[in-house]
Design a protein around this motif. Structure first.
Motif, mmCIF file in Angstrom:
data_model
loop_
_atom_site.group_PDB
_atom_site.id
_atom_site.type_symbol
_atom_site.label_atom_id
_atom_site.label_comp_id
_atom_site.label_asym_id
_atom_site.label_seq_id
_atom_site.Cartn_x
_atom_site.Cartn_y
_atom_site.Cartn_z
ATOM 1 N N ALA A 1 0.849 -1.203 0.000
ATOM 2 C CA ALA A 1 0.000 0.000 0.000
ATOM 3 C C ALA A 1 0.882 1.250 0.000
ATOM 4 N N LEU B 1 -9.275 4.353 7.292
ATOM 5 C CA LEU B 1 -9.991 3.183 6.784
ATOM 6 C C LEU B 1 -11.469 3.533 6.689
ATOM 7 N N SER C 1 -7.721 3.195 2.876
ATOM 8 C CA SER C 1 -8.147 1.835 2.544
ATOM 9 C C SER C 1 -9.632 1.704 2.775
ATOM 10 N N CYS D 1 -5.547 0.929 -0.785
ATOM 11 C CA CYS D 1 -5.547 -0.472 -0.364
ATOM 12 C C CYS D 1 -6.996 -0.935 -0.228
#
Lengths: 234, 234
Positions: free
Chosen positions: A133, B7, B122, B145
């Motif tokens: 990543a 995230l 991500s 990601c």
């Protein structure tokens, strides 16, 4: 070629590990005050890769992250070359050189072309998920997905890595294309039922390295990532 | 806020599942010749989500992919509503409606802003890896990601999902930010040691839905993904 996703090797195929890692070794050497042929040290480090990862694949060594293995290999190389002056903190930092590699010049454009096509792109590398990543972000490599051998707790070219990638993508192996400059990676992928594409990277081991013969048993050969994208989308 | 990665929840927080899924239900209904309030059918389907996934989290039901669970829930909803005329092939296709959702208007721009910053982004969703790769590609959601609850073989808000994400990224939980419009997701993340950011999505359940109170125990509240990116990079 009728495929749903293209999976890319990263170290060597999409990034130039040799310049990046040798540059960081040289700058540590300068600071510490030791001299060496840093390209040769880098090549030694990389040459330990296949046997070291192979021991994990065969079960002779337990699973360990690529960062962990890179550290073990680095300690061996520095001991062999009498470079003990490079200390703990620098060794930790040098392992992270593999998180900061530069892309080959064609790699970002090839991935952007594929991003605009229906073909899903993913890294499928022996690097860890977090390593990939960071690396792909700073290198400008736009993948639609990040997949790592870590998710199968083994390493390429173990076929379980490719089968795990197919399972996670929910795509049958025959509709997946593995892209690499390493024939053993493509053989492993073919053994799992993948299609294969070879990109030569004649500078992977530097300008003096002996040329790698183009493998004959692959589905596609492309000069670089842009040519590959043209072949897949044209 | 000093974090290394953000995230994101995907269904609801970054994509509008209700319009996408109800649109596909309506077009199947038209073709098959059955009528229903397709928004209500969609809401029924989504309401089964928390108890169905909760049974996997508690161990009462075995692990199964989100596609598999979506199919079970859809069969229940169609039976409850007397929509048996919708056949096997259409049911399979409707499960894939969750792979084709549209982003909220601010979501692509917010992620692009973060892509240009040092913060790794991500997905961290209950959707499968392949589902997320397809969904984010076609929705123009640029993540660095893709991480899925599938990699922990359980579902959010089980703290093992967040801990597995931290392990794979190689980042300690305290340097990770979970971004969601669902308070239970943020509670789960906080329980694993993550920082938390709340984005309200008042239209998630349609324009008539009762407003969700903003949770008070989060580290950050942002109006949308662009505001979040400004807060993290400003």
């Amino acid at each position: 070629m009728d495929i749903d996703a293209a999976l890319f090797d990263v170290f060597g195929t999409m990034t130039d590990w040799r310049s990046g890692v040798s540059g960081e070794l040289a700058s540590v050497g300068d600071r510490v005050g030791v001299r060496a042929d840093w390209h040769a040290v880098t090549d030694d480090w990389r040459r330990k890769y296949v046997p070291t990862l192979g021991a994990v694949v065969s079960g002779a060594a337990p699973w360990r992250s690529l960062d962990g293995l890179h550290r073990v290999m680095l300690d061996e190389v520095l001991a062999e070359r009498g470079l003990d002056a490079i200390g703990e903190a620098d060794r930790e930092r040098l392992v992270l050189a593999w998180h900061r590699l530069r892309p080959w010049p064609d790699a970002p454009a090839g991935l952007e072309m594929l991003h605009g096509s229906p073909v899903i792109t993913s890294a499928l590398s022996n690097g860890g998920v977090g390593q990939l990543a960071r690396l792909t972000k700073q290198a400008g490599l736009r993948f639609d997905c990040i997949l790592s051998a870590e998710l199968a707790r083994t390493y390429k070219p173990d076929r379980r890595v490719y089968l795990r990638a197919a399972e996670l993508l929910g795509i049958e192996p025959g509709r997946l294309l593995m892209v690499a400059c390493h024939p053993d990676d493509l053989e492993g992928a073919a053994g799992a039922g993948f299609r294969t594409a070879y990109i030569p990277r004649p500078l992977e081991w530097g300008p003096e390295a002996a040329p790698v013969p183009t493998p004959s048993d692959v589905d596609l050969v492309a000069d670089d990532a842009v040519e590959l994208a043209r072949a897949l989308t044209g």
